[in-house]
Design a protein around this motif. Structure first.
Motif, short mmCIF file in Angstrom:
data_model
loop_
_atom_site.label_atom_id
_atom_site.label_comp_id
_atom_site.label_asym_id
_atom_site.label_seq_id
_atom_site.Cartn_x
_atom_site.Cartn_y
_atom_site.Cartn_z
N SER A 33 3.08 143.42 133.83
CA SER A 33 3.28 141.97 133.75
C SER A 33 3.91 141.42 135.02
CB SER A 33 4.15 141.62 132.55
OG SER A 33 3.55 142.12 131.37
N ILE A 34 4.83 142.19 135.60
CA ILE A 34 5.48 141.69 136.81
C ILE A 34 4.47 141.67 137.96
CG2 ILE A 34 6.43 143.67 138.08
CD1 ILE A 34 8.78 141.02 137.06
N LEU A 35 3.55 142.66 137.99
CA LEU A 35 2.54 142.70 139.05
C LEU A 35 1.60 141.51 138.95
CD1 LEU A 35 1.69 146.51 139.37
CD2 LEU A 35 3.00 145.06 140.93
N PHE A 36 1.08 141.27 137.74
CA PHE A 36 0.21 140.10 137.55
C PHE A 36 1.01 138.82 137.77
CE2 PHE A 36 -2.29 143.08 134.73
CZ PHE A 36 -3.30 143.26 135.65
N GLY A 37 2.26 138.84 137.30
CA GLY A 37 3.12 137.67 137.47
C GLY A 37 3.37 137.37 138.94
N LEU A 38 3.44 138.42 139.74
CA LEU A 38 3.67 138.27 141.18
C LEU A 38 2.47 137.58 141.84
CD1 LEU A 38 6.09 139.08 142.84
CD2 LEU A 38 4.97 141.24 143.37
N ILE A 39 1.28 137.99 141.45
CA ILE A 39 0.06 137.37 142.01
C ILE A 39 0.00 135.90 141.58
CG2 ILE A 39 -2.46 137.38 141.97
CD1 ILE A 39 -2.20 140.47 141.39
N LEU A 40 0.16 135.70 140.26
CA LEU A 40 0.13 134.34 139.71
C LEU A 40 1.24 133.47 140.32
CD1 LEU A 40 -1.54 132.89 137.57
CD2 LEU A 40 0.13 133.64 135.85
N GLY A 41 2.42 134.07 140.44
CA GLY A 41 3.58 133.34 140.94
C GLY A 41 3.45 132.99 142.42
N THR A 42 2.86 133.90 143.21
CA THR A 42 2.68 133.61 144.64
C THR A 42 1.73 132.44 144.83
OG1 THR A 42 3.05 135.95 145.14
CG2 THR A 42 2.08 134.61 146.88
N ILE A 43 0.61 132.49 144.10
CA ILE A 43 -0.36 131.40 144.20
C ILE A 43 0.28 130.08 143.74
CG2 ILE A 43 -2.56 130.51 143.29
CD1 ILE A 43 -3.37 133.53 142.97
N THR A 44 0.96 130.15 142.57
CA THR A 44 1.58 128.93 142.04
C THR A 44 2.67 128.42 142.98
OG1 THR A 44 1.20 129.84 139.83
CG2 THR A 44 2.64 127.93 139.99
N GLY A 45 3.47 129.34 143.51
CA GLY A 45 4.56 128.94 144.42
C GLY A 45 4.02 128.22 145.64
N ILE A 46 2.90 128.72 146.19
CA ILE A 46 2.28 128.06 147.35
C ILE A 46 1.71 126.71 146.94
CG2 ILE A 46 0.39 128.20 149.02
CD1 ILE A 46 0.93 131.24 149.15
N PHE A 47 1.08 126.67 145.76
CA PHE A 47 0.54 125.39 145.25
C PHE A 47 1.64 124.33 145.11
CE2 PHE A 47 -3.62 126.75 142.93
CZ PHE A 47 -4.11 127.21 144.13
N ARG A 48 2.87 124.80 144.82
CA ARG A 48 3.97 123.86 144.63
C ARG A 48 4.37 123.19 145.94
NH1 ARG A 48 6.91 122.21 140.14
NH2 ARG A 48 8.80 123.46 140.33
N ILE A 49 4.12 123.85 147.09
CA ILE A 49 4.62 123.28 148.35
C ILE A 49 3.54 122.73 149.27
CG2 ILE A 49 6.77 124.60 148.44
CD1 ILE A 49 5.33 126.52 150.36
N VAL A 63 4.57 125.47 135.46
CA VAL A 63 5.94 125.96 135.56
C VAL A 63 6.84 125.28 134.53
CG1 VAL A 63 7.98 126.03 137.05
CG2 VAL A 63 5.76 126.65 137.98
N GLU A 64 6.70 123.96 134.39
CA GLU A 64 7.56 123.24 133.44
C GLU A 64 7.28 123.66 132.00
OE1 GLU A 64 10.06 121.52 134.22
OE2 GLU A 64 9.71 121.22 136.35
N PHE A 65 5.99 123.83 131.67
CA PHE A 65 5.63 124.22 130.31
C PHE A 65 6.25 125.58 129.97
CE2 PHE A 65 2.95 126.47 127.25
CZ PHE A 65 2.93 125.55 126.20
N ILE A 66 6.09 126.53 130.86
CA ILE A 66 6.57 127.88 130.57
C ILE A 66 8.10 127.92 130.51
CG2 ILE A 66 6.71 130.24 131.47
CD1 ILE A 66 3.99 129.52 130.24
N ARG A 67 8.72 127.22 131.45
CA ARG A 67 10.19 127.29 131.49
C ARG A 67 10.83 126.48 130.36
NH1 ARG A 67 13.07 127.06 137.09
NH2 ARG A 67 12.52 124.85 136.98
N GLY A 68 10.07 125.53 129.81
CA GLY A 68 10.63 124.68 128.77
C GLY A 68 10.33 125.12 127.36
N ALA A 108 7.08 131.99 140.49
CA ALA A 108 6.63 130.88 141.35
C ALA A 108 7.83 130.15 141.94
CB ALA A 108 5.77 129.90 140.54
N GLU A 109 8.85 129.92 141.12
CA GLU A 109 10.04 129.23 141.62
C GLU A 109 10.79 130.09 142.64
OE1 GLU A 109 8.93 126.33 140.81
OE2 GLU A 109 11.00 125.68 140.60
#
Lengths: 224, 242
Positions: A33-49, A63-68, A108-109
């Motif tokens: 999960s952390i490996l897939f999360g890393l791929i997903l998170g890197t893409i999302t993190g870049i999309f955020r900026i 990000v807001e949906f998951i964290r909330g 992502a954050e």
């Protein structure tokens, strides 16, 4: 029935193999999960900026949906909800999917903060030498960002490892589920649950030591 | 034909009007020194020349080609214009050698061993081939800046831009960097140098440009500018710093 309601050492020895196999399952689910999360998170993190309102909106909503919302609800949506939409997943896949989507949002954050921790001049210098935005990100900014966020990623791994106990509700034979099953047949709660806690500690303590070590090393490597 | 020609260049950041119509030409092999008070737009002008900042209006002609044309591949153009920054901006996760080989490999697609040969050659040129395996944080500011110069030179640019490259250095480290730049000028490199080092401007500059408030106020030979400035603002600026 000696030992009911208290710690039974003989029982403890007997259930060790079951708990160990549960711990391995926990470790396996967390790692995937952390490996897939890393791929997903890197893409999302870049999309955020990036300067693209559509990508910003999509990544922010995710990000807001998951964290909330609680992870338990997210797991149940994937496991019970998706089949109603015609997507039937085996529990293992549903579990990894839910955990990956969850950790992707938190990672992502972390990635976003990591990219922003790299001085602006690094990107500028890379672009001035003729690199494209993607090349500059890949070869210059992200390697430094990952170095800076290694401790935060380690902490996310530890958090996810503990949170993966929620997979017990969808019948995945991870560590917590093993403990519950042993309790169900022995009616002894203390022995299996203390055993479960002990196995979690055996995984999280070395990891948090590693994170501390990484943190100190990076602290000593601060460059101009 | 001049190597670089800037025509009516303007730059705004929102309400801030930083460049208000710059016109200048640089000949091949010429060393042009730009001086002026801080906030006069010198650094922005340099960064517009390789479009690290997008000009709001105006043209920049490099060797006959308008590089402000949106259809142009700016990454190709930037390989021909080296820039060295005040804050060095060496890649902190890479050694001195890797700082130079990375753009050679990624941008110019030069194989690793050949890129390393080129890197060593340019580290020698700035007197740091013995520091090839050092990381930026293991080098002094002056050494970091010399590596940054070597990194820009290794791309084989036609013109080099220097953006206050000694301003962040301790005084005793300034000379080693200026010496490298002097040698570069002697080798015939075309250079545009934004600096507060008036000694350097006088000794190395073929031409000095004084900027204030987003405009070129006055330009001429170092002799003309330093000993016989025509404008009041130039006189006032020079009297304050000399």
């Amino acid at each position: 029935m000696a030992g009911i309601g208290q710690f039974d050492f003989n029982l403890f020895i007997r259930i060790l193999p079951d708990l160990a196999s549960g711990a391995l399952v926990t470790l396996k689910f967390t790692t995937f999960s952390i490996l897939f999360g890393l791929i997903l998170g890197t893409i999302t993190g870049i999309f955020r900026i990036v300067k693209n309102p559509i990508l910003n909106a999509i990544s922010t909503a995710y990000v807001e949906f998951i964290r909330g919302t609680p992870l338990l609800v997210q797991i149940m949506i994937v496991y019970y909800g998706l089949p109603e939409a015609g997507i039937k997943l085996p529990p293992e896949l549903a579990g990894i999917l839910a955990l990956s989507i969850n950790s992707g949002a938190y990672i992502a954050e972390i990635i976003r903060a990591g990219i922003q921790s790299v001085p602006k001049g690094q990107m500028e210098a890379a672009r001035s030498l003729g690199m494209t935005y993607v090349q500059a990100m890949r070869y210059v900014v992200l390697p430094q960002a990952f170095r800076n966020i290694l401790p935060a990623l380690g902490n996310e791994f530890i958090a996810l490892l503990k949170d993966s106990s929620l997979l017990s509700v969808i019948a995945i034979a991870e560590l917590t589920r093993m403990g519950m099953q042993i309790y169900a047949v022995t009616f002894n709660a203390w022995t299996p649950l203390l055993g479960v806690a002990l196995f979690y500690l055996m995984m999280t303590l070395p990891l948090s030591r590693l994170v501390d070590y990484a943190q100190r090393r990076i602290g000593g490597h601060e460059s101009a | 034909m001049s190597l670089l020609k800037i025509i009516d260049l303007h730059k705004r950041f929102g309400d801030l009007y930083v460049l208000k119509g710059i016109n200048m030409e640089v000949e091949r092999g010429e060393v042009v020194v730009i001086i002026g008070p801080s906030g006069s737009g010198k650094s922005t002008l340099l960064k517009c020349i390789n479009r690290l900042e997008e000009p709001t209006r105006g043209k920049i002609i490099l060797d006959g080609v308008d590089i402000t044309d949106p259809k142009i591949d700016i990454n190709k153009i930037r390989q021909r214009i080296g820039i060295v920054f005040q804050q060095f901006n060496l890649f902190s996760h890479l050694t001195a050698l890797e700082n130079i080989t990375l753009p050679l490999r990624v941008v110019k697609k030069i194989p690793k061993d050949e890129a390393e040969k080129i890197a060593i050659k340019f580290l020698k040129k700035v007197g740091l081939d013995d520091k090839a395996d050092h990381y930026p944080h293991q080098l002094s500011g002056g050494q970091q800046q010399r590596v940054a110069i070597a990194r820009a030179l290794a791309m084989n640019p036609e013109v080099m831009l220097f953006d206050e490259v000694t301003s962040a250095l301790d005084p005793e480290l300034v000379k080693e960097v200026l010496d490298v730049m002097k040698q570069l000028a002697r080798d015939g490199m075309t250079m545009i140098v934004v600096t507060h080092e008036m000694g350097f401007a006088r000794e190395v500059g073929d031409r000095v440009i004084f900027m204030d408030n987003g405009r070129i106020v006055e330009e001429g030979t170092p002799e003309e500018i330093f000993t016989n400035p025509k404008h009041e603002r130039t006189k006032k600026f020079l009297s304050m710093i000399l």
